[in-house]
Design an enzyme around this catalytic site. Structure first.
Site, PDB file in Angstrom:
ATOM      1  N   TRP A  89     -31.446 -73.746  12.162  1.00  0.00           N
ATOM      2  CA  TRP A  89     -32.383 -71.705  12.596  1.00  0.00           C
ATOM      3  C   TRP A  89     -31.099 -71.346  13.921  1.00  0.00           C
ATOM      4  O   TRP A  89     -31.890 -72.073  15.421  1.00  0.00           O
ATOM      5  CB  TRP A  89     -33.018 -71.481  12.624  1.00  0.00           C
ATOM      6  CG  TRP A  89     -33.401 -70.085  12.830  1.00  0.00           C
ATOM      7  CD1 TRP A  89     -34.569 -69.560  14.431  1.00  0.00           C
ATOM      8  CD2 TRP A  89     -32.949 -69.281  12.420  1.00  0.00           C
ATOM      9  NE1 TRP A  89     -34.642 -68.062  14.203  1.00  0.00           N
ATOM     10  CE2 TRP A  89     -33.587 -67.279  13.235  1.00  0.00           C
ATOM     11  CE3 TRP A  89     -32.578 -68.403  11.456  1.00  0.00           C
ATOM     12  CZ2 TRP A  89     -33.564 -66.004  12.268  1.00  0.00           C
ATOM     13  CZ3 TRP A  89     -32.125 -67.497  10.955  1.00  0.00           C
ATOM     14  CH2 TRP A  89     -32.309 -66.308  11.410  1.00  0.00           C
ATOM     15  N   TYR A 125     -29.006 -68.552   7.111  1.00  0.00           N
ATOM     16  CA  TYR A 125     -28.856 -68.854   8.511  1.00  0.00           C
ATOM     17  C   TYR A 125     -27.113 -68.785   8.926  1.00  0.00           C
ATOM     18  O   TYR A 125     -26.302 -69.143   8.335  1.00  0.00           O
ATOM     19  CB  TYR A 125     -29.016 -70.564   8.459  1.00  0.00           C
ATOM     20  CG  TYR A 125     -30.512 -70.773   8.215  1.00  0.00           C
ATOM     21  CD1 TYR A 125     -31.253 -69.771   8.312  1.00  0.00           C
ATOM     22  CD2 TYR A 125     -30.808 -72.303   9.324  1.00  0.00           C
ATOM     23  CE1 TYR A 125     -32.635 -70.069   8.583  1.00  0.00           C
ATOM     24  CE2 TYR A 125     -32.394 -72.526   8.787  1.00  0.00           C
ATOM     25  CZ  TYR A 125     -32.967 -72.002   8.777  1.00  0.00           C
ATOM     26  OH  TYR A 125     -34.282 -72.398   8.218  1.00  0.00           O
ATOM     27  N   GLN A 137     -42.198 -76.384   2.386  1.00  0.00           N
ATOM     28  CA  GLN A 137     -41.527 -76.243   3.837  1.00  0.00           C
ATOM     29  C   GLN A 137     -42.643 -75.164   4.246  1.00  0.00           C
ATOM     30  O   GLN A 137     -42.086 -73.887   4.485  1.00  0.00           O
ATOM     31  CB  GLN A 137     -40.378 -76.213   3.919  1.00  0.00           C
ATOM     32  CG  GLN A 137     -40.115 -76.002   5.574  1.00  0.00           C
ATOM     33  CD  GLN A 137     -38.495 -75.973   5.826  1.00  0.00           C
ATOM     34  OE1 GLN A 137     -37.709 -75.114   6.446  1.00  0.00           O
ATOM     35  NE2 GLN A 137     -37.857 -76.512   5.787  1.00  0.00           N
ATOM     36  N   LEU A 158     -42.869 -77.070  17.432  1.00  0.00           N
ATOM     37  CA  LEU A 158     -42.810 -76.838  18.800  1.00  0.00           C
ATOM     38  C   LEU A 158     -42.987 -75.186  19.001  1.00  0.00           C
ATOM     39  O   LEU A 158     -43.380 -74.693  20.248  1.00  0.00           O
ATOM     40  CB  LEU A 158     -41.282 -77.185  19.908  1.00  0.00           C
ATOM     41  CG  LEU A 158     -41.270 -78.950  19.782  1.00  0.00           C
ATOM     42  CD1 LEU A 158     -40.009 -78.854  20.204  1.00  0.00           C
ATOM     43  CD2 LEU A 158     -42.204 -78.772  20.416  1.00  0.00           C
TER      44      LEU A 158
HETATM   45  N1  LIG Z   1     -38.601 -72.832   6.010  1.00  0.00           N
HETATM   46  C1  LIG Z   1     -38.399 -71.025   6.956  1.00  0.00           C
HETATM   47  O1  LIG Z   1     -38.344 -70.006   6.479  1.00  0.00           O
HETATM   48  C2  LIG Z   1     -38.461 -72.230   8.046  1.00  0.00           C
HETATM   49  C3  LIG Z   1     -38.196 -70.643   9.001  1.00  0.00           C
HETATM   50  C4  LIG Z   1     -38.065 -70.573  10.875  1.00  0.00           C
HETATM   51  C5  LIG Z   1     -37.789 -71.966  10.734  1.00  0.00           C
HETATM   52  N2  LIG Z   1     -37.131 -73.292  10.053  1.00  0.00           N
HETATM   53  C6  LIG Z   1     -36.625 -75.150  10.469  1.00  0.00           C
HETATM   54  O2  LIG Z   1     -37.368 -75.471  10.760  1.00  0.00           O
HETATM   55  C7  LIG Z   1     -36.449 -74.944  11.901  1.00  0.00           C
HETATM   56  C8  LIG Z   1     -36.807 -75.475  13.648  1.00  0.00           C
HETATM   57  O3  LIG Z   1     -37.843 -74.519  13.975  1.00  0.00           O
HETATM   58  P1  LIG Z   1     -37.626 -73.201  15.099  1.00  0.00           P
HETATM   59  O4  LIG Z   1     -35.865 -73.630  14.947  1.00  0.00           O
HETATM   60  O5  LIG Z   1     -37.799 -72.122  14.593  1.00  0.00           O
HETATM   61  O6  LIG Z   1     -38.360 -73.765  16.032  1.00  0.00           O
HETATM   62  P2  LIG Z   1     -38.682 -74.962  16.968  1.00  0.00           P
HETATM   63  O7  LIG Z   1     -38.457 -75.919  16.776  1.00  0.00           O
HETATM   64  O8  LIG Z   1     -40.521 -75.214  17.220  1.00  0.00           O
HETATM   65  O9  LIG Z   1     -37.891 -74.346  18.263  1.00  0.00           O
HETATM   66  C9  LIG Z   1     -36.449 -74.309  18.921  1.00  0.00           C
HETATM   67  C10 LIG Z   1     -36.460 -74.015  20.306  1.00  0.00           C
HETATM   68  O10 LIG Z   1     -37.509 -75.198  21.078  1.00  0.00           O
HETATM   69  C11 LIG Z   1     -36.485 -75.445  21.780  1.00  0.00           C
HETATM   70  N3  LIG Z   1     -36.036 -76.706  21.961  1.00  0.00           N
HETATM   71  C12 LIG Z   1     -36.280 -77.779  20.910  1.00  0.00           C
HETATM   72  N4  LIG Z   1     -36.803 -79.437  21.503  1.00  0.00           N
HETATM   73  C13 LIG Z   1     -36.748 -78.952  22.698  1.00  0.00           C
HETATM   74  C14 LIG Z   1     -37.769 -80.316  24.452  1.00  0.00           C
HETATM   75  N5  LIG Z   1     -37.444 -81.534  23.555  1.00  0.00           N
HETATM   76  N6  LIG Z   1     -38.099 -79.613  25.143  1.00  0.00           N
HETATM   77  C15 LIG Z   1     -37.770 -77.833  25.305  1.00  0.00           C
HETATM   78  N7  LIG Z   1     -37.346 -77.414  24.625  1.00  0.00           N
HETATM   79  C16 LIG Z   1     -36.961 -77.371  23.227  1.00  0.00           C
HETATM   80  C17 LIG Z   1     -35.178 -75.715  21.077  1.00  0.00           C
HETATM   81  O11 LIG Z   1     -33.863 -75.637  22.303  1.00  0.00           O
HETATM   82  P3  LIG Z   1     -32.694 -76.140  22.586  1.00  0.00           P
HETATM   83  O12 LIG Z   1     -32.022 -74.920  21.040  1.00  0.00           O
HETATM   84  O13 LIG Z   1     -31.760 -75.300  23.585  1.00  0.00           O
HETATM   85  O14 LIG Z   1     -32.389 -77.408  22.659  1.00  0.00           O
HETATM   86  C18 LIG Z   1     -35.145 -74.267  20.867  1.00  0.00           C
HETATM   87  O15 LIG Z   1     -35.165 -72.969  21.642  1.00  0.00           O
HETATM   88  C19 LIG Z   1     -35.192 -74.381  11.894  1.00  0.00           C
HETATM   89  O16 LIG Z   1     -34.540 -74.288  13.191  1.00  0.00           O
HETATM   90  C20 LIG Z   1     -35.054 -74.781  10.748  1.00  0.00           C
HETATM   91  O17 LIG Z   1     -34.225 -74.925  10.331  1.00  0.00           O
HETATM   92  C21 LIG Z   1     -37.664 -73.031   8.436  1.00  0.00           C
END
Ligand SMILES: NC(=O)c1ccc[n+]([C@@H]2O[C@H](COP(=O)([O-])OP(=O)(O)OC[C@H]3O[C@@H](n4cnc5c(N)ncnc54)[C@H](OP(=O)(O)O)[C@@H]3O)[C@@H](O)[C@H]2O)c1
Length: 273
Positions: A21, A58, A169, A201
């Site tokens: 995302w 996305y 999910q 996260l």
């Molecule tokens: N099914 C659904 O409705 C739905 C909804 C939301 C998300 N999703 C899926 O779940 C995935 C993950 O969720 P999300 O993107 O919402 O949130 P997340 O993974 O909880 O957080 C992503 C954020 O955390 C940062 N990050 C990652 N690893 C890190 C680390 N080791 N230390 C510090 N910061 C870190 C990333 O920064 P950087 O990018 O700068 O590394 C980004 O800003 C999405 O990308 C998507 O594929 C699905």
């Protein structure tokens, strides 16, 4: 990297995958950093995060194009791809168009797991599941599942589906434990449905008290607090798909896939004081 079984299948997925995302835009396509994201995905897979999570929604479809570019370099066979269909497209004719567009963008003839992104407010769960079963029969996907389905909606989906619903999910992390509190996690365990935790996260938004506890366990385990947050999700029996782009974040997250928290660690993390 530890692995976890997908539903009741013979498939084992790395406990930490990679989310997409925001790679290539959120609600609209943004082509300004494509190569950076392609490189992040290649690196993620090299580090063992071979489960890539994406969706037709996305970047208004552009994110799947980025995943497709990365797959050309990585090799399709090394990756387990999850994509998702938008709920407006659940009539069979539209669904076929959606998956065919997705496959074209990804440059493959099938995804591994195809999820209903959100339950539809218009199309019944019965028809939704019927459509997904047809896509499975036609070989567009190897497995089907859902996303953002409540326990009741998942129960209904299972009831109407011929093929196993292997995954739900949902948002799940140490800051937002609603999937545990509302009984969904337990239900998934009992029915061999893998709970995949999105935003594991919590998009880096943690209360001071939660972060302090994560830091304390990280200190004891010689790890980084974000790794403890991911390891907590995995210890709960869920797959985690953090989105990360930088080399530092990717490496840290991949290493979290080798951490095993003790019951004592979990008790401390979950204590209310
Ligand atoms: N099914 C659904 O409705 C739905 C909804 C939301 C998300 N999703 C899926 O779940 C995935 C993950 O969720 P999300 O993107 O919402 O949130 P997340 O993974 O909880 O957080 C992503 C954020 O955390 C940062 N990050 C990652 N690893 C890190 C680390 N080791 N230390 C510090 N910061 C870190 C990333 O920064 P950087 O990018 O700068 O590394 C980004 O800003 C999405 O990308 C998507 O594929 C699905």
């Amino acid at each position: 990297m530890k692995k976890m079984r997908l539903g009741n299948t013979d498939e084992f997925l790395p406990v930490i995958g990679i989310g997409t995302w925001g790679m290539g835009g959120k609600f609209e396509a943004d082509r300004s950093r494509d190569q950076d994201f392609v490189n992040s995905l290649i690196r993620a897979v090299d580090l063992g995060m071979t489960h890539i999570d994406t969706a037709e929604f996305y970047g208004a479809g552009h994110t799947e194009e980025i995943v497709g570019k990365a797959l050309k370099e990585i090799g399709r066979e090394r990756v387990f791809i999850t994509s998702k269909i938008w709920p407006d497209h659940l009539k069979l004719k539209n669904a076929v168009k959606s998956i065919e567009t997705t496959l074209k963008k990804l440059g493959t003839d099938h995804v591994d797991l195809y999820l209903v992104h959100w339950p539809s407010s218009v199309i019944t769960v019965e028809e939704t599941v019927e459509t997904m079963n047809k896509l499975l029969e036609k070989g567009y996907t190897r497995y089907i599942g859902v996303s953002n389905f409540s326990k009741a909606q998942l129960e209904e989906a299972i009831k109407f589906s011929e093929a196993p619903i292997v995954c739900d999910q949902v948002r799940f992390n140490i800051q937002d434990r609603s999937a545990e509190e509302n009984g969904l996690l337990d239900f998934c365990r009992k029915h061999a449905v893998t709970l995949t935790a999105y935003s594991p996260l919590n998009r880096m938004e943690f209360d001071f008290a939660v972060k302090k506890k994560l830091e304390e366990i990280a200190r004891r385990r010689n790890a980084i607090w974000t790794q403890i947050a991911l390891a907590w999700v995995v210890k709960k029996g869920a797959l985690a798909i953090p989105k990360a782009t930088s080399e530092k974040h990717l490496k840290e997250n991949a290493r979290a896939g080798d951490l095993d928290l003790s019951n004592e660690d979990m008790k401390y993390l979950e204590s209310t004081h």
